[in-house]
Design a protein around this motif. Structure first.
Motif, short mmCIF file in Angstrom:
data_model
loop_
_atom_site.label_atom_id
_atom_site.label_comp_id
_atom_site.label_asym_id
_atom_site.label_seq_id
_atom_site.Cartn_x
_atom_site.Cartn_y
_atom_site.Cartn_z
N GLN C 90 -22.40 28.46 21.28
CA GLN C 90 -22.14 29.91 21.32
C GLN C 90 -22.99 30.57 22.39
O GLN C 90 -22.77 31.71 22.75
CB GLN C 90 -22.49 30.56 19.97
N ARG C 91 -24.00 29.82 22.86
CA ARG C 91 -24.87 30.38 23.88
C ARG C 91 -24.15 30.40 25.23
O ARG C 91 -24.27 31.34 25.99
CB ARG C 91 -26.14 29.53 23.97
N LEU C 123 -16.09 43.55 14.69
CA LEU C 123 -17.09 42.66 15.30
C LEU C 123 -16.63 42.19 16.67
O LEU C 123 -17.41 42.12 17.63
CB LEU C 123 -17.35 41.45 14.40
N LEU C 130 -20.93 44.59 23.72
CA LEU C 130 -22.32 44.15 23.94
C LEU C 130 -22.42 43.19 25.12
O LEU C 130 -23.40 43.19 25.86
CB LEU C 130 -22.89 43.50 22.68
N VAL C 134 -25.62 43.25 27.52
CA VAL C 134 -26.71 42.26 27.35
C VAL C 134 -26.14 40.86 27.56
O VAL C 134 -24.93 40.66 27.59
CB VAL C 134 -27.35 42.36 25.93
N PRO C 135 -27.03 39.86 27.72
CA PRO C 135 -26.53 38.49 27.89
C PRO C 135 -25.68 38.03 26.70
O PRO C 135 -25.95 38.43 25.57
CB PRO C 135 -27.80 37.64 27.96
N GLU C 137 -25.66 35.34 25.17
CA GLU C 137 -26.42 34.64 24.14
C GLU C 137 -27.10 35.61 23.18
O GLU C 137 -27.55 35.18 22.11
CB GLU C 137 -27.44 33.68 24.77
N ASP C 138 -27.20 36.88 23.56
CA ASP C 138 -27.76 37.86 22.62
C ASP C 138 -26.66 38.61 21.88
O ASP C 138 -26.80 38.93 20.70
CB ASP C 138 -28.68 38.83 23.34
N ALA C 139 -25.55 38.86 22.58
CA ALA C 139 -24.41 39.49 21.92
C ALA C 139 -23.98 38.67 20.71
O ALA C 139 -23.54 39.21 19.69
CB ALA C 139 -23.26 39.65 22.90
N ARG C 140 -24.14 37.37 20.82
CA ARG C 140 -23.65 36.54 19.72
C ARG C 140 -24.40 36.74 18.40
O ARG C 140 -23.96 36.24 17.36
CB ARG C 140 -23.70 35.05 20.10
N TYR C 141 -25.54 37.44 18.43
CA TYR C 141 -26.23 37.72 17.16
C TYR C 141 -25.35 38.50 16.19
O TYR C 141 -25.55 38.49 14.99
CB TYR C 141 -27.56 38.45 17.41
N LEU C 142 -24.36 39.18 16.76
CA LEU C 142 -23.39 39.93 15.96
C LEU C 142 -22.35 39.04 15.30
O LEU C 142 -21.72 39.44 14.32
CB LEU C 142 -22.59 40.85 16.89
N LEU C 143 -22.10 37.91 15.88
CA LEU C 143 -20.96 37.11 15.41
C LEU C 143 -21.17 36.66 13.97
O LEU C 143 -22.28 36.35 13.56
CB LEU C 143 -20.75 35.91 16.34
N PRO C 144 -20.09 36.59 13.20
CA PRO C 144 -20.20 36.28 11.78
C PRO C 144 -20.25 34.77 11.54
O PRO C 144 -19.81 33.98 12.37
CB PRO C 144 -18.91 36.86 11.21
N MET D 120 -24.21 46.43 12.01
CA MET D 120 -24.92 45.82 10.88
C MET D 120 -24.71 46.65 9.61
O MET D 120 -24.54 46.09 8.51
CB MET D 120 -26.43 45.71 11.18
N TYR D 141 -19.31 34.84 4.46
CA TYR D 141 -18.62 34.51 5.72
C TYR D 141 -18.65 35.69 6.70
O TYR D 141 -18.53 35.50 7.90
CB TYR D 141 -17.18 34.05 5.45
N LEU D 142 -18.83 36.88 6.14
CA LEU D 142 -18.95 38.10 6.96
C LEU D 142 -20.31 38.23 7.63
O LEU D 142 -20.44 38.95 8.62
CB LEU D 142 -18.83 39.31 6.05
N LEU D 143 -21.32 37.63 7.03
CA LEU D 143 -22.68 37.91 7.49
C LEU D 143 -22.88 37.43 8.93
O LEU D 143 -22.33 36.40 9.33
CB LEU D 143 -23.70 37.25 6.56
N PRO D 144 -23.66 38.18 9.70
CA PRO D 144 -23.83 37.86 11.12
C PRO D 144 -24.89 36.79 11.34
O PRO D 144 -25.76 36.57 10.49
CB PRO D 144 -24.30 39.18 11.70
N ASN D 145 -24.81 36.16 12.50
CA ASN D 145 -25.86 35.24 12.95
C ASN D 145 -27.24 35.87 12.88
O ASN D 145 -28.24 35.17 12.69
CB ASN D 145 -25.61 34.85 14.42
N ALA D 146 -27.29 37.19 13.08
CA ALA D 146 -28.57 37.90 13.13
C ALA D 146 -29.30 37.94 11.80
O ALA D 146 -30.50 38.23 11.75
CB ALA D 146 -28.33 39.33 13.60
#
Lengths: 221, 221, 221, 221
Positions: C90-91, C123, C130, C134-135, C137-144, D120, D141-146
């Motif tokens: 994902q990065r 999402l 995002l 932003v990079p 690799e940081d936008a992916r913090y949102l991904l579920p 979030m 399954y909804l919860l984010p990577n963050a």
């Protein structure tokens, strides 16, 4: 055989219980650690192990110094791959005047014992002579399985459970079985709740998996 | 020594390249597999290995039958823990009339060789006698390190890289070095792009890490 | 979910039986291989596995391509440490227009499903935005967790036995259980004698170790 | 991020030096332990590590409590297979009112940050709603990577060397790099001689293996 427990994770049972608790708690680790009382710890560990949840056992490790054992034993021991070993090198260390292990079946029979000692003396002499002619690392091809070796080894508790289940069994070879029983006695002194669960399946589950080779201590499954 | 590559992952280099490609692609595996041409495969593998990205190498495994080696060798070999072994048991298999390995330094010196053969004959005789008196698994305590053993072992390519880096080195003990060179020759026949990268650091990086023990083939780092 | 067995050791059952036979035989490997007939092979494997002698199973490996699974699943899967993984990053790979897994309990309830799809659309949109700021690799913090991932993984048969015993159990999480059942079906096609022995303890031993959490399919031990 | 070293092998450097010394000595372990003075210990460890003899490092283990990290991080962390993990379960623990990690690149840009927080909040609300309709293990399954997670993990020093060489590198992803630097700082407090040798190859060997992706801190090899 001389077995010493020379190092281990401090407060091993508390650490296992804390790690296990974390998986099912929203509290932080320091809070869990601070609140872990002996009664809860005992109940939790017994529950874990009765259900076969062994992964928290990996957090604690035990280091043994093992001396006065043969290379028959060490060759079997290092087959346990989830463990760490440092062994005295026959390549670099001189085996002039080597010690050797005598199996009980041999020491119990005079004729066998005499033959055995005689052979060892012959080998010692031949080894010394060969060391004059060829590198020590080649002279050692003569040395017998009985030759004494020393090791330091480190196992985590989960790997010890596997080791004890196989090697404390009556069917295990006598020397490594002797080692396993000694090691288990040592770790039971410092982590009794955990290691009371460790042993061959006849002790832990009341069944035997050795089929027609069973010693008969428990029924076959 | 007899070394045979008795089994390995089919099309090993294609599999490694496919797994590596997947990490950086949004395409599916079947598509990547179908599109993988030899030129791309070669470039990709060379890139991976030049950067030390070894994890895709784990997908391919190689199984060797090894015979005519000593228990000096097998005791060293099984210290490589990321591998799988099945070894002829001295506990269960009769070693009457055992074969034994002769180190080249010994076969090259008549006096040493005579002494060695003489010793082996004494041991064979004593082993046979002891087998009459005690269990075979105890008689074997007499058997020498030189005693011939057989193994089947399986390594993945990443673990082989580690094995070759340590055991193809001129400083490795001669017997296991001979085995490592044989094994490397065998896998180079079936996965040449990959295994051309495998060997001691003097070959792969042009530097030596053996410090003052270096054979001098490459400068120390 | 799409699961393919993309590679495996050729003639896997013959190799396992050969390796096992070697341990108790004075014959050479080529001879054992040549003489291994299907009937003996079957008897030997069944004997081994009924006694829990699993080590020869390590010589054979199976490589799966897994697609259409969530990162809930992949995070659980990679906890099986005696296995090798290559996973889509994902990065590095853009997740614009990502696919996602829908749990059956959600697809079965209209209200839940609508809410779920709505969230995923939000999402996706936010991720794209995002990525501009932003990079990646940081936008992916949102991904579920639901986000689709792909992997290639390789297990040896012994590790698969462990995997199937845990993950084919009715108590396992539904997605990884679905994967485990698929993987078991695939390997049963190519190594049926071996993998008929693989599964949760209710199937293989007729007992359950899940204590008060048992599904009731077999009595607790 | 909160990283604590909650347990480790007592006198770790003394144990490593003792195990290493055993390999090349005819003396017993207790004697070696008793005679190991700080000066000799330091020289021996520095010699070992300069030659890449890392196996004695396996005898010592370090247990960390890690909190305030994302599941991006934990998914990467558990790929290090020579280590033991206990992680807070999203399957069993309620994530109502979950905490989440904010990447620095996002917190540094108001527009991105607002979008992130907004997302979030939406996810939190949707998760709570789904928990009313479907099992918690599916709502997640909804919860984010963050999403924040907690772990207890145990590494031996050799595995830490590998971890630090990869994850202290400037090319590593920022969050796991932050963790690796924290962990290294902690173990350097209790085993400074050993861990002064640990880090990316630019620090330990003065060369970079990242090819054209290098940060330029050291020349490519």
């Amino acid at each position: 055989m001389k077995v010493e427990l020379i190092s281990f994770t401090p407060e091993p049972e508390k650490l296992v219980a804390t790690a296990a608790r974390l998986c099912y708690s929203s509290r932080g680790v320091s809070e869990i650690l601070a609140d872990m009382d002996p009664e809860e710890m005992k109940k939790l560990i017994n529950l874990l192990l009765s259900m076969g949840h062994e992964s928290p056992l990996e957090h604690i490790t035990f280091t043994f110094a093992i001396e006065g054992v043969s290379r028959v034993l060490s060759h079997q021991l290092v087959r346990h791959r989830i463990a760490s070993y440092s062994q005295k090198s026959q390549r670099y260390v001189d085996e002039g005047n080597f010690s050797y292990i005598v199996p009980p079946s041999i020491s119990g029979k005079e004729k066998a014992l005499n033959r055995y000692h005689e052979c060892m003396a012959t080998l010692q002499k031949a080894y010394d002579e060969l060391c004059e002619l060829v590198p020590r690392e080649d002279a050692r091809y003569l040395l017998p399985n009985a030759c004494e070796t020393k090791l330091v080894c480190t196992f985590n508790a989960r790997s010890l459970f596997n080791f004890f289940s196989l090697r404390c069994c009556n069917r295990a070879q006598w020397e490594i079985r002797g080692l396993a029983l000694e090691m288990r006695a040592k770790v039971r002194e410092v982590a009794p709740i955990i290691f009371n669960h460790a042993g061959p399946s006849c002790e832990t589950e009341g069944v035997c998996h050795e089929g027609s080779y069973s010693c008969g201590r428990a029924p076959n499954n």
